[in-house]
Structure formats: structure tokens, C-alpha cells
Design a protein around this motif. Structure first.
Motif, PDB file in Angstrom:
ATOM      1  N   SER A 195      44.651  34.155  39.242  1.00  0.00           N
ATOM      2  CA  SER A 195      45.169  35.155  40.185  1.00  0.00           C
ATOM      3  C   SER A 195      45.076  36.576  39.632  1.00  0.00           C
ATOM      4  CB  SER A 195      46.622  34.839  40.567  1.00  0.00           C
ATOM      5  OG  SER A 195      47.459  34.901  39.422  1.00  0.00           O
ATOM      6  N   VAL A 196      45.077  36.705  38.330  1.00  0.00           N
ATOM      7  CA  VAL A 196      45.019  38.028  37.714  1.00  0.00           C
ATOM      8  C   VAL A 196      43.608  38.628  37.790  1.00  0.00           C
ATOM      9  CG1 VAL A 196      44.516  37.296  35.337  1.00  0.00           C
ATOM     10  CG2 VAL A 196      45.850  39.355  35.740  1.00  0.00           C
ATOM     11  N   GLY A 197      42.590  37.808  37.959  1.00  0.00           N
ATOM     12  CA  GLY A 197      41.205  38.295  37.987  1.00  0.00           C
ATOM     13  C   GLY A 197      40.948  39.333  39.062  1.00  0.00           C
ATOM     14  N   PRO A 198      41.218  39.009  40.339  1.00  0.00           N
ATOM     15  CA  PRO A 198      41.001  40.007  41.387  1.00  0.00           C
ATOM     16  C   PRO A 198      41.880  41.253  41.222  1.00  0.00           C
ATOM     17  CG  PRO A 198      41.197  37.813  42.340  1.00  0.00           C
ATOM     18  CD  PRO A 198      41.552  37.707  40.886  1.00  0.00           C
ATOM     19  N   GLN A 199      43.086  41.062  40.713  1.00  0.00           N
ATOM     20  CA  GLN A 199      43.957  42.204  40.483  1.00  0.00           C
ATOM     21  C   GLN A 199      43.383  43.117  39.395  1.00  0.00           C
ATOM     22  OE1 GLN A 199      47.600  40.198  39.536  1.00  0.00           O
ATOM     23  NE2 GLN A 199      48.118  39.799  41.686  1.00  0.00           N
ATOM     24  N   LEU A 200      42.866  42.509  38.353  1.00  0.00           N
ATOM     25  CA  LEU A 200      42.260  43.277  37.269  1.00  0.00           C
ATOM     26  C   LEU A 200      41.026  44.027  37.781  1.00  0.00           C
ATOM     27  CD1 LEU A 200      42.259  44.051  34.288  1.00  0.00           C
ATOM     28  CD2 LEU A 200      40.992  41.954  33.808  1.00  0.00           C
ATOM     29  N   LYS A 201      40.244  43.344  38.603  1.00  0.00           N
ATOM     30  CA  LYS A 201      39.056  43.985  39.169  1.00  0.00           C
ATOM     31  C   LYS A 201      39.450  45.192  40.019  1.00  0.00           C
ATOM     32  CE  LYS A 201      35.029  43.211  42.038  1.00  0.00           C
ATOM     33  NZ  LYS A 201      34.292  42.349  42.915  1.00  0.00           N
ATOM     34  N   ALA A 202      40.429  45.037  40.883  1.00  0.00           N
ATOM     35  CA  ALA A 202      40.875  46.141  41.742  1.00  0.00           C
ATOM     36  C   ALA A 202      41.427  47.299  40.916  1.00  0.00           C
ATOM     37  CB  ALA A 202      41.931  45.642  42.727  1.00  0.00           C
ATOM     38  N   THR A 203      42.187  46.974  39.885  1.00  0.00           N
ATOM     39  CA  THR A 203      42.744  48.015  39.021  1.00  0.00           C
ATOM     40  C   THR A 203      41.625  48.778  38.320  1.00  0.00           C
ATOM     41  OG1 THR A 203      44.781  46.774  38.699  1.00  0.00           O
ATOM     42  CG2 THR A 203      44.274  48.465  37.059  1.00  0.00           C
ATOM     43  N   GLY A 204      40.667  48.044  37.784  1.00  0.00           N
ATOM     44  CA  GLY A 204      39.536  48.685  37.105  1.00  0.00           C
ATOM     45  C   GLY A 204      38.745  49.583  38.032  1.00  0.00           C
TER      46      GLY A 204
END
Length: 99
Positions: free
Chosen positions: A48-57
Motif C-alpha cells: 500500500s505504501v508503493g503508490p503513496q511513495l510514487k505520488a509523494t515523489g
């Protein structure tokens, strides 16, 4: 207050050069950081953290790219102000020559 605003064209040009240097120096580190964030997000895409990390980046990438561009624009503005000082000085010199 006027004495606080007395900035020489040389100082303006030096500040413009410093801004250019910052703009140039930030390029590679920002690219590397964004590449690393994208790689980390891709490796965690099933979590679940993957898409969040992508959006943050991507958000930080956009914001930092705009900031870098604005610093470059300010460098150009500082050079324009310095050139304006030079023109004004030349005009005053020519106007009062021979007095």
C-alpha cells in the motif's frame, strides 16, 4: 531607508551568478533523488505504501522543479536590473557631461 537599497550592479550580477550556480548544482542531485524515489516506489508497488511513495515523489519532483526554474528566472531578473543600472548611469553621465 534609501541607503539600505543601494546595491551595486556588480553585487546584482554576483547574486545572479550565485543563483545560476544553485540552479545548475541542483539539477543532478534532484534528478537522482527522484529516480531513487521512483525506483523505491516501483519495488514497493504491491504494498500500500508503493503508490503513496510514487505520488509523494512526483509531487516533490514537480515542486522542486518549479523552484529550480524560479531561481533561474530570478537570476535573469537580477541581470536585467543590473543592466538597467548601467543604462541609467550612462544616461546621467551623458546628460551632465561638460557641466
Amino acid at each position: 531607508m534609501g541607503e539600505k537599497l543601494n546595491i551595486s550592479p556588480g553585487e546584482l550580477r554576483a547574486s545572479a551568478h550565485a543563483a545560476d550556480t544553485i540552479t545548475k548544482d541542483l539539477g543532478r542531485p534532484l534528478s537522482k533523488a527522484l529516480e531513487d524515489i521512483a525506483a523505491a516506489a516501483d519495488s514497493l508497488r504491491h504494498w500500500s505504501v508503493g503508490p503513496q511513495l510514487k505520488a509523494t515523489g512526483e509531487g516533490w519532483g514537480s515542486a522542486l522543479g518549479k523552484l529550480r526554474g524560479r531561481v533561474g528566472e530570478h537570476a535573469d531578473g537580477l541581470r536585467m536590473v543590473a543592466a538597467g543600472h548601467d543604462v541609467n548611469e550612462e544616461n546621467v553621465l551623458n546628460r551632465f557631461k561638460g557641466w
